[in-house]
Scaffold this active site. Structure first.
Site, PDB file in Angstrom:
ATOM      1  N   GLU A 136      17.429 -16.406  -2.226  1.00  0.00           N
ATOM      2  CA  GLU A 136      18.473 -17.293  -1.680  1.00  0.00           C
ATOM      3  C   GLU A 136      18.297 -17.422  -0.173  1.00  0.00           C
ATOM      4  OE1 GLU A 136      22.109 -16.710  -4.593  1.00  0.00           O
ATOM      5  OE2 GLU A 136      21.864 -14.921  -3.363  1.00  0.00           O
TER       6      GLU A 136
ATOM      7  N   CYS B  50      30.899 -16.947  -6.114  1.00  0.00           N
ATOM      8  CA  CYS B  50      31.209 -16.844  -4.682  1.00  0.00           C
ATOM      9  C   CYS B  50      31.628 -18.184  -4.080  1.00  0.00           C
ATOM     10  CB  CYS B  50      30.008 -16.290  -3.922  1.00  0.00           C
ATOM     11  SG  CYS B  50      28.455 -17.130  -4.278  1.00  0.00           S
TER      12      CYS B  50
HETATM   13 ZN   LIG Z   1      28.190 -18.962  -2.942  1.00  0.00          ZN
END
Ligand SMILES: [Zn+2]
Length: 675
Positions: free
Chosen positions: A331, A424
């Site tokens: 990420e 998230c």
């Molecule tokens: Zn996120």
């Protein structure tokens, strides 16, 4: 044509000590990020009750949708996905199995923060108020006697508590709890949560403070949260601990881990860092923490390092949509100029973190480039992550979806999903949008500064006078911004209006008369004794722009992106002639487009409203053609394309893509080769 430079490199205004908006007053009202009385910062944020978004404008409608759809949706999913059940188990009130990620508590905290900002400004929703009261009480019951609060390490792995700082996210979750508590206290929604947060924070000071354990968290977030908790309470050990966590970073305390120390920014001391690395959300949360600690302690080396990291991120490693992070693996940020549009990771949380970091840098320095970047991320990368119904979300925000895209569930999803196993992003959107009015404007002793244009109003006390500015605008669809200034007394003060970096030409009128108002450092500054009811009209010209990337961005060489105002546009399959493959479409500047509205003169590229697309206020039309290059994947020599059918391309705002139908999309459009 190239995109205007991203940054204004002229000298920044001098940073000086500012007055605090709410100096360590538990009951004082303040928004997200409220520098303390000793902070060195150029600008002062407004309190939430000093700024309001009208629901007639785009941002106001988005904020209302956030309250009516996104936030209740988040609350529902915290119950369905088991996050609330986890806390009940931690409180000893349930023997349900733990559900979700080990950092699932953070989604509860972020939703609580969003609810606090929302309840702090709206007349109040009883269901939301009950959620806050019930959850705050549950958190208090789930908290251990020593102050520790984390459902995973209470229920599932008590022996692992504090044992794995590289992956445990314990301090990350604590940070989100503290931010929720700060929001709940500043809005007066639930001062009780502060007591829970402080018990935990005191435990952290005892364990990790001076003379204690030397450790940092694998996922930065605690740094900015401790700084904010300090700002709320005035308790210096919280700020000192935030600084200690920054000081200890870059000493290899987290070990090599799975991806190496650069993944969690532990490879170099923060003050020496010159490049953004690793996990983009972690990097940007860390950057935000550096700015918070820097302004509170007057640490200019830390602030300089933060600005240097910003320059690396924005000038070499971010997308034209304001998204950050090009690699799905880790990420993470990629190499310089490694910005593939189709394999962009571009996590929603990274774009939100960019808004947070840019706002802090704007407050610290007063430099327009941070407001520009905040606007770019907000209207494009962040806005695209939410569906028109406010209840579906992208985690990853690519700039291209290919024909035949194979979606593997949550990974590189081709459509927005209602929730994620790692959820998230949705509550992060909710907390940003619920507090969005706090990011519109700032004040300083000598005036008021408007950074984001939206219909609404701002109030402030400047130069000893209570002043109010009402804003009416169709921004970002139109560049006309009408402001009515009301001043309690005829004090002399300065109204500063941002001229976005994308804007080449504008006019200013005061009470109908044109005035010369050159922009300096990205702002027009109008200084006068304001008579009540004075009107200011700022007209930002908003032609369609063809944006090109630096040639080192190999992935989009030969392409342009269409943009108008702050909005980046894209092509969608839904707007192509039947049977056309999006990858074969070229922008042909030689072909005049059919004007979108009859009043607009024929020109190569036009913009306007189309009756058959009622939900899209402004589309862009441009000349296009279908190119043919044969079927062989590889051929000897330079491949030549044969131009085929010409037609009028319709581009729609990137943030609205994927709302009409699922299908291919692209931001970067190859330009037809011309003789
Ligand atoms: Zn996120």
């Amino acid at each position: 044509m190239t995109e205007q430079k991203l940054s204004d490199t002229s000298a920044a205004p001098s940073v000086r000590t500012m007055r605090a908006s709410a100096p360590f007053d538990l009951h004082g009202s303040a928004g997200p990020v409220a520098p303390g009385p000793g902070a060195v910062a150029a600008l002062r944020p407004l309190n939430p009750d000093q700024a309001r978004l009208d629901t007639g404008g785009l941002l106001g409608r988005w904020q209302r949708r956030n309250a009516e759809d996104t936030l209740p949706h988040c609350v529902d999913n915290l119950h369905h996905a088991g996050n609330i059940g986890n806390l009940r188990a931690a409180a000893g009130e349930s023997d349900e199995a733990f559900a979700g990620m080990w950092f699932a508590d953070s989604d509860v905290h972020k939703t609580l923060e969003a609810a606090a900002w929302e309840l702090g400004t709206s007349s109040g929703d009883e269901a939301l108020r009950s959620f806050v009261e019930d959850t705050v009480a549950l958190l208090a019951r789930a908290q251990q006697a020593d102050g520790y609060l984390n459902s995973y390490f209470t229920v599932v792995a008590p022996d692992e508590r504090w044992r794995k700082p590289d992956w445990s996210h314990e301090l990350y979750c604590a940070g989100h709890l503290f931010q929720a508590a700060v929001a709940a206290a500043r809005t007066g929604v639930s001062p009780a949560l502060v007591a829970v947060a402080r018990r935990f924070a005191d435990l952290l000071v005892e364990r990790f403070g001076p003379g204690g354990v030397e450790e940092v968290c694998g996922h930065p977030e605690i740094e900015t949260a401790l700084a904010e908790l300090y700002r709320l309470t005035g308790h210096r050990p919280y700020l000192d601990l935030a600084r200690r966590f920054l000081d200890l970073r870059g000493r290899g305390l987290l070990g090599h881990g799975r991806f190496g120390p650069a993944y969690y920014q532990d490879h170099v001391p923060v003050r020496e860092a010159r490049e953004v690395t690793g996990h983009a959300v972690r990097q940007l949360y860390l950057l935000a923490g550096m700015v918070d600690v820097g302004v509170e302690t007057g640490d200019h080396v830390l602030l300089d390092a933060a600005e240097r990291l910003w320059e690396d991120a924005v000038h070499r490693r971010s997308y034209v949509t304001g998204a950050h992070g090009s690699r799905h693996r880790e990420e993470a940020y990629g190499d310089p100029y490694e910005l593939p549009p189709d394999r962009a990771y571009a996590e929603t949380c990274a774009a939100i973190a960019s808004v947070h970091a840019n706002w802090r840098l704007l407050l610290a320095t007063g430099r327009a480039r941070y407001a520009d970047e905040m606007e770019r991320a907000l209207y494009n990368a962040v806005a695209a992550a939410v569906s028109s119904d406010g209840r579906h979300f992208f985690y990853s925000n690519p700039l291209q979806l290919r024909t035949g895209h194979a979606s593997s569930g949550e990974e590189a999803a081709s459509r927005r999903l209602p929730w994620y196993s790692c959820a998230c992003c949705p509550p992060n959107i909710a907390r940003l949008m619920a507090s969005l009015h706090g990011y519109l404007a700032t004040a300083h002793d000598d005036g008021l500064q408007i950074h984001l244009y939206a219909s609404g109003s701002v109030n402030a006390e400047v130069a000893g006078a209570a002043v109010r500015v009402d804003v009416r605008t169709e921004y970002p669809w139109q560049g006309r911004i009408e402001l009515t200034v009301t001043s309690e007394t005829a004090a002399t003060w300065t109204l500063a209006l941002r001229v976005p970096a994308w804007c080449d030409a504008y006019t200013v009128r005061i009470d109908g008369g044109p005035v010369m108002a050159p922009a300096r450092d990205g702002y027009i500054r109008l200084t006068r004794a304001w008579a009540p009811g004075t009107t200011v009209v700022l007209d930002l010209e908003m032609p369609v722009r063809q944006v090109s990337a630096h040639p080192r961005v190999d992935a989009v060489r030969g392409c342009v992106a269409l943009a108008r105002g702050p909005l980046v546009y894209c092509l969608e399959q839904a707007d192509l002639p039947p049977g056309t493959v999006l990858e074969d479409v070229r922008l042909d500047p030689a072909v005049p487009a059919v004007p979108a509205v009859p009043a607009v003169a024929a020109a190569p590229i036009t913009s306007g409203h189309r009756e058959d697309l009622p939900d899209i206020p402004v589309v862009i039309n441009a000349g296009g053609l279908v190119a043919h290059a044969g079927d062989s994947l590889y051929a000897t020599g330079i491949r030549r394309e044969r131009p085929g059918t010409s037609f009028t391309l319709t581009a729609v705002p990137y943030f609205l893509w994927g709302n009409r139908s699922e299908g291919p999309m692209r931001v970067w459009i190859p330009v037809a080769a011309t003789e």
